[in-house]
Design a protein around this motif. Structure first.
Motif, PDB file in Angstrom:
ATOM      1  N   SER A  57       0.813  -1.223   0.000  1.00  0.00           N
ATOM      2  CA  SER A  57       0.000   0.000   0.000  1.00  0.00           C
ATOM      3  C   SER A  57       0.838   1.260   0.000  1.00  0.00           C
ATOM      4  N   GLY A  58       2.092   1.134   0.428  1.00  0.00           N
ATOM      5  CA  GLY A  58       2.950   2.300   0.574  1.00  0.00           C
ATOM      6  C   GLY A  58       2.921   2.900   1.963  1.00  0.00           C
ATOM      7  N   ARG A  59       2.093   2.349   2.838  1.00  0.00           N
ATOM      8  CA  ARG A  59       1.961   2.947   4.176  1.00  0.00           C
ATOM      9  C   ARG A  59       3.123   2.595   5.096  1.00  0.00           C
ATOM     10  N   SER A  60       3.813   1.507   4.789  1.00  0.00           N
ATOM     11  CA  SER A  60       4.951   1.099   5.623  1.00  0.00           C
ATOM     12  C   SER A  60       6.231   1.125   4.806  1.00  0.00           C
ATOM     13  N   THR A  61       7.286   1.642   5.444  1.00  0.00           N
ATOM     14  CA  THR A  61       8.598   1.674   4.811  1.00  0.00           C
ATOM     15  C   THR A  61       9.656   1.274   5.827  1.00  0.00           C
ATOM     16  N   SER A  62      10.805   0.878   5.318  1.00  0.00           N
ATOM     17  CA  SER A  62      11.939   0.588   6.191  1.00  0.00           C
ATOM     18  C   SER A  62      13.218   0.984   5.469  1.00  0.00           C
ATOM     19  N   TYR A  63      14.246   1.313   6.255  1.00  0.00           N
ATOM     20  CA  TYR A  63      15.502   1.801   5.697  1.00  0.00           C
ATOM     21  C   TYR A  63      16.691   1.208   6.431  1.00  0.00           C
ATOM     22  N   ALA A  64      17.780   1.036   5.687  1.00  0.00           N
ATOM     23  CA  ALA A  64      19.044   0.718   6.324  1.00  0.00           C
ATOM     24  C   ALA A  64      19.553   1.951   7.059  1.00  0.00           C
ATOM     25  N   ASP A  65      20.294   1.730   8.126  1.00  0.00           N
ATOM     26  CA  ASP A  65      20.803   2.859   8.906  1.00  0.00           C
ATOM     27  C   ASP A  65      21.665   3.785   8.053  1.00  0.00           C
ATOM     28  N   SER A  66      22.342   3.225   7.068  1.00  0.00           N
ATOM     29  CA  SER A  66      23.273   4.011   6.254  1.00  0.00           C
ATOM     30  C   SER A  66      22.577   5.069   5.409  1.00  0.00           C
ATOM     31  N   VAL A  67      21.274   4.915   5.178  1.00  0.00           N
ATOM     32  CA  VAL A  67      20.567   5.870   4.318  1.00  0.00           C
ATOM     33  C   VAL A  67      19.411   6.562   5.034  1.00  0.00           C
ATOM     34  N   LYS A  68      19.115   6.143   6.247  1.00  0.00           N
ATOM     35  CA  LYS A  68      17.971   6.693   6.981  1.00  0.00           C
ATOM     36  C   LYS A  68      18.130   8.195   7.141  1.00  0.00           C
ATOM     37  N   GLY A  69      17.073   8.921   6.833  1.00  0.00           N
ATOM     38  CA  GLY A  69      17.100  10.368   6.942  1.00  0.00           C
ATOM     39  C   GLY A  69      17.582  11.074   5.680  1.00  0.00           C
ATOM     40  N   ARG A  70      18.164  10.316   4.755  1.00  0.00           N
ATOM     41  CA  ARG A  70      18.635  10.922   3.500  1.00  0.00           C
ATOM     42  C   ARG A  70      17.879  10.392   2.284  1.00  0.00           C
ATOM     43  N   PHE A  71      17.467   9.144   2.338  1.00  0.00           N
ATOM     44  CA  PHE A  71      16.771   8.510   1.217  1.00  0.00           C
ATOM     45  C   PHE A  71      15.302   8.307   1.575  1.00  0.00           C
ATOM     46  N   THR A  72      14.450   8.394   0.564  1.00  0.00           N
ATOM     47  CA  THR A  72      13.020   8.154   0.756  1.00  0.00           C
ATOM     48  C   THR A  72      12.502   7.251  -0.354  1.00  0.00           C
ATOM     49  N   ILE A  73      11.871   6.161   0.046  1.00  0.00           N
ATOM     50  CA  ILE A  73      11.240   5.267  -0.916  1.00  0.00           C
ATOM     51  C   ILE A  73       9.758   5.594  -0.975  1.00  0.00           C
ATOM     52  N   SER A  74       9.214   5.547  -2.174  1.00  0.00           N
ATOM     53  CA  SER A  74       7.783   5.792  -2.355  1.00  0.00           C
ATOM     54  C   SER A  74       7.312   4.995  -3.559  1.00  0.00           C
ATOM     55  N   ARG A  75       6.014   4.904  -3.707  1.00  0.00           N
ATOM     56  CA  ARG A  75       5.466   4.182  -4.853  1.00  0.00           C
ATOM     57  C   ARG A  75       4.199   4.866  -5.324  1.00  0.00           C
ATOM     58  N   ASP A  76       3.955   4.726  -6.608  1.00  0.00           N
ATOM     59  CA  ASP A  76       2.719   5.212  -7.216  1.00  0.00           C
ATOM     60  C   ASP A  76       2.040   4.010  -7.838  1.00  0.00           C
ATOM     61  N   ASN A  77       1.030   3.500  -7.162  1.00  0.00           N
ATOM     62  CA  ASN A  77       0.380   2.285  -7.631  1.00  0.00           C
ATOM     63  C   ASN A  77      -0.468   2.517  -8.882  1.00  0.00           C
ATOM     64  N   THR A  78      -0.728   3.759  -9.233  1.00  0.00           N
ATOM     65  CA  THR A  78      -1.441   4.033 -10.476  1.00  0.00           C
ATOM     66  C   THR A  78      -0.498   3.995 -11.671  1.00  0.00           C
ATOM     67  N   LYS A  79       0.810   4.123 -11.397  1.00  0.00           N
ATOM     68  CA  LYS A  79       1.802   4.119 -12.472  1.00  0.00           C
ATOM     69  C   LYS A  79       2.704   2.883 -12.424  1.00  0.00           C
ATOM     70  N   ASN A  80       2.423   1.965 -11.492  1.00  0.00           N
ATOM     71  CA  ASN A  80       3.242   0.748 -11.356  1.00  0.00           C
ATOM     72  C   ASN A  80       4.724   1.092 -11.218  1.00  0.00           C
ATOM     73  N   THR A  81       5.010   2.088 -10.407  1.00  0.00           N
ATOM     74  CA  THR A  81       6.373   2.594 -10.304  1.00  0.00           C
ATOM     75  C   THR A  81       6.739   2.816  -8.844  1.00  0.00           C
ATOM     76  N   VAL A  82       7.981   2.477  -8.521  1.00  0.00           N
ATOM     77  CA  VAL A  82       8.541   2.771  -7.204  1.00  0.00           C
ATOM     78  C   VAL A  82       9.715   3.716  -7.400  1.00  0.00           C
ATOM     79  N   TYR A  83       9.912   4.583  -6.425  1.00  0.00           N
ATOM     80  CA  TYR A  83      10.937   5.624  -6.520  1.00  0.00           C
ATOM     81  C   TYR A  83      11.898   5.535  -5.333  1.00  0.00           C
ATOM     82  N   LEU A  84      13.086   6.045  -5.546  1.00  0.00           N
ATOM     83  CA  LEU A  84      14.024   6.233  -4.451  1.00  0.00           C
ATOM     84  C   LEU A  84      14.603   7.632  -4.592  1.00  0.00           C
ATOM     85  N   GLN A  85      14.181   8.517  -3.719  1.00  0.00           N
ATOM     86  CA  GLN A  85      14.723   9.876  -3.672  1.00  0.00           C
ATOM     87  C   GLN A  85      15.955   9.855  -2.781  1.00  0.00           C
ATOM     88  N   MET A  86      17.082  10.260  -3.327  1.00  0.00           N
ATOM     89  CA  MET A  86      18.348  10.209  -2.608  1.00  0.00           C
ATOM     90  C   MET A  86      18.881  11.633  -2.455  1.00  0.00           C
TER      91      MET A  86
END
Length: 123
Positions: free
Chosen positions: A53-82
């Motif tokens: 659903s996109g409501r839950s996310t998890s991160y490695a400590d090495s990227v926490k606070g800098r990277f963001t994962i998200s998804r758009d289920n209408t576009k069948n796409t997942v993103y990683l903002q770094m």
């Protein structure tokens, strides 16, 4: 499932990139999605994951606070903002997917993989 990453490249330290991963071949909302990376001489590591659903996310400590994962289920796409990239983030980044339930997902759960996209961060 076919996964195609895009958005990698060369960036200066402190800069940002956004990776995209387009999925096809399965119902996207049935897939838990993850981003892995592998630096030269290192093992592949899971750095971010997102539930169906996109409501839950998890991160490695090495990227926490800098990277963001998200998804758009209408576009069948997942993103990683770094953001705030540093040379230690240099690696090949892979998009991956699994049918395993979010609560049971582990690093070894991912059965579907993209071809990878290179990210290089210059100091």
């Amino acid at each position: 499932v076919q996964l195609v990453e895009s958005g990698g490249g060369l960036v200066q330290a402190g800069g940002s990139l956004r990776l995209s991963c387009a999925a096809s071949g399965r119902t996207f909302t049935n897939l838990v999605m993850g981003w892995f990376r592998q630096a030269p001489g290192e093992e592949r590591e899971l750095i971010a994951a997102i539930s169906r659903s996109g409501r839950s996310t998890s991160y490695a400590d090495s990227v926490k606070g800098r990277f963001t994962i998200s998804r758009d289920n209408t576009k069948n796409t997942v993103y990683l903002q770094m953001n705030d990239l540093n040379p230690e983030d240099t690696a090949i980044y892979y998009c991956a997917a699994t049918n395993v339930d979010w609560a049971l997902t582990s690093n070894s759960s991912y059965a579907y993989w993209g071809q990878g996209t290179q990210v290089a961060v210059a100091s």
